[in-house]
Design an enzyme around this catalytic site. Sequence first.
Site, PDB file in Angstrom:
ATOM      1  CD  GLU A 118      66.648  76.870   3.918  1.00  0.00           C
ATOM      2  OE1 GLU A 118      66.130  76.363   4.922  1.00  0.00           O
ATOM      3  OE2 GLU A 118      66.860  76.230   2.854  1.00  0.00           O
ATOM      4  CD  GLU A 138      62.474  76.394   1.104  1.00  0.00           C
ATOM      5  OE1 GLU A 138      63.718  76.449   1.151  1.00  0.00           O
ATOM      6  OE2 GLU A 138      61.744  77.399   1.296  1.00  0.00           O
TER       7      GLU A 138
END
Length: 264
Positions: A118, A138
Amino acid sequence: MRSDFETITAEWRDQHILLVTLNRPDAANAMNTQMGLDLMELFEGLTVDLEGLRVAILTGSGAKAFCAGGDLKQRNGMTDEAWQAQHLVFERMLRAILACPIPIIAAVNGAAYGGGCEIAAAADFVYAATNARFALTEVTLGIMPGAGGTQNLPRAIGERRAKEVILSGLPFSAEEAERWGLVNRVLPPEELLTATLAIAERIAGNGPISVRQAKQAIHRGLQMSLADGLAFEIEAYNRLVPTSDRREGVLAFNERRKPNFQGK
């Protein structure tokens, strides 16, 4: 700008380039709360005072990892309240990176998983070593990307590819990341930082106000309709006309010399 951060190093490579290194090599540069706070402080500070900086480079310490994502050892056993409080730090850190007025180049030197991916996706562009690997894992932990992954990755590689990557949690190579549009160049590990510094130096030699205005026009314009984006672009352009740098650039061209931009 202070230089005594606990989890990152901030090194001036010359008067205009800052090299920021995620520095938790024993933990694969995983993000703990302190790293979030350190990055947040650094990049929020740059929105107030650039101190002459024109480009920032983000990389990881060591040869194996850029950033392995959130530190799951620190997170083990966290209460819901503590988890959400920590994530607020990560959210603010991500927004500070996105809001940074100068270009940020990610030099991904190894694994960029979860939050590491990210951070890379939040940079203006990415150079990666051949051994770099990317993943948003995730969902394999029962959570989801929450530091811009569901927003920045689709903007880089497209909605369908991003859905495949995010919903499966599968890793992908630097070559795949380049082919899909997340990574600009793939380089041998020993050439990564040299090449990143070279493009940073090229950018830093251009008109600093021009570079900042162009960055904002691209980033914000892509969130608008074409008509609104064109209007935003010309407003950004018109702010450059009365600058000393604009006059210096034209004069230097006519005098066949390198311009001496002052950021004014």
